[in-house]
Design a protein around this motif. Structure first.
Motif, PDB file in Angstrom:
ATOM      1  N   ALA A 151     -46.933  50.853  16.642  1.00  0.00           N
ATOM      2  CA  ALA A 151     -46.042  50.229  15.756  1.00  0.00           C
ATOM      3  C   ALA A 151     -46.683  48.803  15.626  1.00  0.00           C
ATOM      4  CB  ALA A 151     -44.702  50.008  16.581  1.00  0.00           C
TER       5      ALA A 151
ATOM      6  N   GLY B 228     -47.917  48.608  11.680  1.00  0.00           N
ATOM      7  CA  GLY B 228     -46.848  48.087  10.913  1.00  0.00           C
ATOM      8  C   GLY B 228     -47.600  46.636  10.124  1.00  0.00           C
TER       9      GLY B 228
ATOM     10  N   PRO C 241     -44.981  42.560  12.295  1.00  0.00           N
ATOM     11  CA  PRO C 241     -44.532  43.768  12.587  1.00  0.00           C
ATOM     12  C   PRO C 241     -43.193  43.939  13.250  1.00  0.00           C
ATOM     13  CG  PRO C 241     -46.042  43.427  14.271  1.00  0.00           C
ATOM     14  CD  PRO C 241     -45.899  41.902  13.432  1.00  0.00           C
TER      15      PRO C 241
ATOM     16  N   VAL D  39     -41.341  44.695  15.779  1.00  0.00           N
ATOM     17  CA  VAL D  39     -41.282  45.875  16.412  1.00  0.00           C
ATOM     18  C   VAL D  39     -39.901  45.683  17.279  1.00  0.00           C
ATOM     19  CG1 VAL D  39     -42.250  47.081  18.608  1.00  0.00           C
ATOM     20  CG2 VAL D  39     -43.768  46.240  16.661  1.00  0.00           C
TER      21      VAL D  39
ATOM     22  N   ASN E  40     -40.542  49.543  13.344  1.00  0.00           N
ATOM     23  CA  ASN E  40     -41.311  48.270  13.075  1.00  0.00           C
ATOM     24  C   ASN E  40     -41.119  48.238  11.699  1.00  0.00           C
ATOM     25  OD1 ASN E  40     -42.730  50.282  11.943  1.00  0.00           O
ATOM     26  ND2 ASN E  40     -44.621  49.670  12.615  1.00  0.00           N
TER      27      ASN E  40
END
Length: 191
Positions: free
Chosen positions: A128, A132, A137, A139, A164
């Motif tokens: 992720a 991402g 990102p 997450v 993400n």
């Protein structure tokens, strides 16, 4: 020649086991020394936060060394799942070391294979971040209880989810793409 190859292979495995054990011990030593240092000295909140993040990363590395045997057994097809009772909050939090992740974990205990699930979600969380958005990102890791237990904690239906923010420079993941990857018509790395 075959005997020599087998002897070399066995010696290599033994050396690898010793190295794995030594690395785990050194990480434990470093984490312990950092904890003692934090207990003996006062620092800014930011410094404390970063040092505790280092301790959690070292602890995660120690768990990964412990999981090495499970990885060997998984790759050889000899792995036998073991159900263990664990708090979903404890399990989810154990995977977060050194990461900024938004979370929502159900406040229940369940029985599942902590090692196999840990390996799967460690990889999902790493991916992720890796795949991402490059600067944010965002997450999000959730573990939900889908229904009330029928018999006990080993019969809970759970949903584990890692999401993400997409990397804008990568192609959009469509249902067709996922179906092609699952059928083997396309390799995920070819995207």
């Amino acid at each position: 020649a075959e005997h020599q190859l087998k002897t070399h292979y066995e010696a290599s495995i033994m050396a690898d086991n010793m190295l794995n054990h030594s690395l785990k011990n050194k990480m434990a030593d470093a984490a312990g020394e950092l904890e003692m240092y934090l207990g003996e000295h006062s620092h800014s909140e930011e410094t404390n936060k970063r040092l505790w993040q280092c301790i959690r990363s070292l602890q995660k590395g120690m768990r990964m060394c412990q999981q090495r045997n499970a990885l060997l057994k998984l790759s050889s097809g000899e792995y036998q799942p073991r159900l263990s009772p664990i708090s979903l909050q404890q399990f989810g939090t154990s995977l977060l070391a050194g990461r900024e992740v938004r979370t929502a974990f159900a406040s229940v205990w369940a029985r599942f294979d902590v090692i196999a699930c840990g390996l799967i979600f460690e990889n999902a969380l790493s991916n992720a971040f890796k795949h991402g958005h490059p600067t944010n990102p965002d997450v999000f890791f959730t573990i939900k209880q889908l229904d009330e237990p029928r018999v006990g904690p080993e019969h809970l239906r759970l949903e584990f989810c890692v999401t993400n923010r997409a990397n804008p420079s990568r192609p959009k993941i469509t249902r067709e793409l996922v179906e092609n990857i699952l059928k083997g018509d396309q390799v995920a790395g070819d995207m």
